[in-house]
Design a protein around this motif. Structure first.
Motif, PDB file in Angstrom:
ATOM      1  N   ARG A   8      37.124  16.715  55.708  1.00  0.00           N
ATOM      2  CA  ARG A   8      36.418  15.480  56.044  1.00  0.00           C
ATOM      3  C   ARG A   8      36.456  14.490  54.880  1.00  0.00           C
ATOM      4  NH1 ARG A   8      34.660  12.039  59.960  1.00  0.00           N
ATOM      5  NH2 ARG A   8      33.009  10.728  59.093  1.00  0.00           N
ATOM      6  N   ARG A   9      36.197  14.972  53.674  1.00  0.00           N
ATOM      7  CA  ARG A   9      36.110  14.069  52.522  1.00  0.00           C
ATOM      8  C   ARG A   9      37.477  13.619  52.004  1.00  0.00           C
ATOM      9  NH1 ARG A   9      32.496  11.458  53.157  1.00  0.00           N
ATOM     10  NH2 ARG A   9      32.886  10.587  51.077  1.00  0.00           N
ATOM     11  N   LEU A  10      38.489  14.516  52.087  1.00  0.00           N
ATOM     12  CA  LEU A  10      39.790  14.198  51.511  1.00  0.00           C
ATOM     13  C   LEU A  10      40.763  13.571  52.502  1.00  0.00           C
ATOM     14  CD1 LEU A  10      40.452  17.418  49.386  1.00  0.00           C
ATOM     15  CD2 LEU A  10      39.913  15.138  48.512  1.00  0.00           C
ATOM     16  N   VAL A  11      40.616  13.908  53.780  1.00  0.00           N
ATOM     17  CA  VAL A  11      41.599  13.477  54.771  1.00  0.00           C
ATOM     18  C   VAL A  11      41.049  12.440  55.739  1.00  0.00           C
ATOM     19  CG1 VAL A  11      43.139  14.253  56.618  1.00  0.00           C
ATOM     20  CG2 VAL A  11      42.764  15.702  54.603  1.00  0.00           C
ATOM     21  N   VAL A  12      39.877  12.721  56.288  1.00  0.00           N
ATOM     22  CA  VAL A  12      39.340  11.854  57.337  1.00  0.00           C
ATOM     23  C   VAL A  12      38.673  10.606  56.763  1.00  0.00           C
ATOM     24  CG1 VAL A  12      37.727  11.704  59.278  1.00  0.00           C
ATOM     25  CG2 VAL A  12      39.044  13.807  58.883  1.00  0.00           C
ATOM     26  N   ALA A  13      37.733  10.792  55.836  1.00  0.00           N
ATOM     27  CA  ALA A  13      36.958   9.663  55.322  1.00  0.00           C
ATOM     28  C   ALA A  13      37.802   8.559  54.685  1.00  0.00           C
ATOM     29  CB  ALA A  13      35.909  10.167  54.323  1.00  0.00           C
ATOM     30  N   PRO A  14      38.880   8.890  53.953  1.00  0.00           N
ATOM     31  CA  PRO A  14      39.685   7.805  53.370  1.00  0.00           C
ATOM     32  C   PRO A  14      40.504   7.031  54.387  1.00  0.00           C
ATOM     33  CG  PRO A  14      39.932   9.832  52.101  1.00  0.00           C
ATOM     34  CD  PRO A  14      39.267  10.198  53.394  1.00  0.00           C
ATOM     35  N   GLY A  15      40.662   7.577  55.607  1.00  0.00           N
ATOM     36  CA  GLY A  15      41.410   6.877  56.648  1.00  0.00           C
ATOM     37  C   GLY A  15      42.885   6.741  56.345  1.00  0.00           C
ATOM     38  N   TRP A  16      43.496   7.816  55.843  1.00  0.00           N
ATOM     39  CA  TRP A  16      44.920   7.752  55.523  1.00  0.00           C
ATOM     40  C   TRP A  16      45.764   7.562  56.776  1.00  0.00           C
ATOM     41  CZ3 TRP A  16      44.873   7.055  50.622  1.00  0.00           C
ATOM     42  CH2 TRP A  16      44.036   7.799  49.774  1.00  0.00           C
TER      43      TRP A  16
END
Length: 378
Positions: free
Chosen positions: A21-29
């Motif tokens: 969630r913090r590394l992949v989803v939240a940054p919106g890559w």
């Protein structure tokens, strides 16, 4: 045991989901980066779980050792990612509170895109530093003074080798490095205080072959640690130690002489042992009260059940000094000391941080060591 495994797997699973969630989803890559990040998290975590469960069994131990090192090191990376991202999430909450509603989504995305790579670089950097530190056990020197020490033993040096954890990650090359450094220090007596091995005998016997070359005029002695009990091959390992020229102290003691003087070296099985390998301090220390007694016990907590038995100095390991910060803060929940020297229930105890590592071949704020203890009469 089954309940413990279920709890451990649940915690690992939830931690992986949170990191995702913090590394992949939240940054919106962008989508390709999302797929790559998700796949990396799942594969690394799955490999770490399989390795920790002893599932790397193809080829030889040498074939799987690099894979095991990477997989278990991921656990440290994940730990520091969690600590760093937890702190950045506090910053994200503050940003959310002070930002107008219509600007929150883009600002938070930019914040997460900036902090996620920083967290990854910092966690990887800390783990790499810890891997380099763990590969370099050094001889540390200390002195213990006792009026009970016979004159002939004044100045005697004792090398304390503990927590080698030969097996899945640490192979014969690491054991050779430890042996060479111990021998270079020219100790009079060598004590192996448990967790010498950390794997089944039939697959990992070669890992400790270099221990046959340990040299000390007063001998080489050893006791079991908790991981000897976990291997399922306790009897086989002890027989191998004996074959390598190491005297196994199985709740026993031996007399060591110099000229007309003598001391006792007593050793007890680890408190995790059962049956033939159950600890018996009374038997180990029987008949030692009339002589200076070195007492070898893997866990420093054994001093709590060995007080008032004439122990002049206990030598222990087990704690690793915490091995990876901040776990050193948790050691006092189980043991009466973390490292160094302390008096436990009236028993002087020296506890080593250990030469090897358990699990990840990483040490942070707990450097590996081989204490060389000089016994002084005074």
């Amino acid at each position: 045991m089954l309940l413990f495994l279920l709890i451990a797997l649940t915690v690992v699973g939830l931690l992986t989901l949170w990191l995702h969630r913090r590394l992949v989803v939240a940054p919106g890559w962008a989508t390709p980066w999302r797929y790559a990040g998700s796949l990396a998290l799942v594969l690394l975590t799955a490999l770490a779980v399989v390795t920790a469960a002893g599932g790397l069994r193809w080829g030889t131990a040498e074939d799987t050792r690099p894979v095991a090192a990477v997989a278990l090191s991921w656990l440290v990376v994940a730990l520091y990612l969690s600590l760093i991202l937890a702190s950045t999430q506090i910053g994200a909450v503050v940003l959310w509170l002070v930002t107008p509603r219509e600007d929150r989504a883009p600002r938070l995305r930019r914040f997460n895109r900036a902090t996620a790579p920083v967290a990854v670089i910092a966690a990887l950097g800390a783990t790499a530093y810890g891997a380099v530190a763990a590969a370099d056990p050094t001889v540390t020197r200390t002195t213990h003074t006792s009026g009970a020490l016979p004159a002939a033993f004044d100045g005697t040096t004792v090398a304390l080798v503990t927590d080698l954890h030969a097996g899945v990650v640490h192979g014969p090359d690491f054991a050779r490095k430890v042996v060479d450094r111990v021998n270079a220090a020219k100790p009079d007596l060598i004590v192996l205080s448990g967790d010498v091995v950390d794997a089944p005998f039939e697959r990992h016997r070669a890992e400790i072959a270099p221990l046959a070359d340990l040299e000390a005029p007063l001998g080489v002695v050893a006791v079991t640690g908790n991981h000897e009990m976990y291997t399922g091959s306790t009897a086989e390992w002890l027989a191998e130690w004996d074959r390598l020229g190491i005297t196994v102290l199985s709740n026993t003691s031996q007399v060591v002489t110099r000229g007309a003087d003598s001391i006792r070296v007593a050793g007890v099985h680890d408190r995790e042992g059962t049956g033939d390998f159950a600890p018996d301090p009374a038997r180990a220390l029987d008949g030692t009260s009339d002589a200076f007694t070195l007492y070898v016990a893997h866990q420093p907590a054994m001093a709590e059940v060995s007080s008032d038995r004439g122990v002049d100095l206990q030598l222990s390991g087990h704690t690793h000094g915490g091995q990876v910060w901040p776990f050193g803060l948790l050691v006092p929940l189980q043991q009466p000391m973390v490292e160094g020297f302390a008096v436990v229930d009236g028993v002087p105890v020296i506890t080593s941080r250990g030469a090897g590592t358990w699990g990840p071949p990483v040490r942070i704020a707990a450097a590996p060591e081989i204490p060389l203890i000089t016994l002084k009469r005074g």
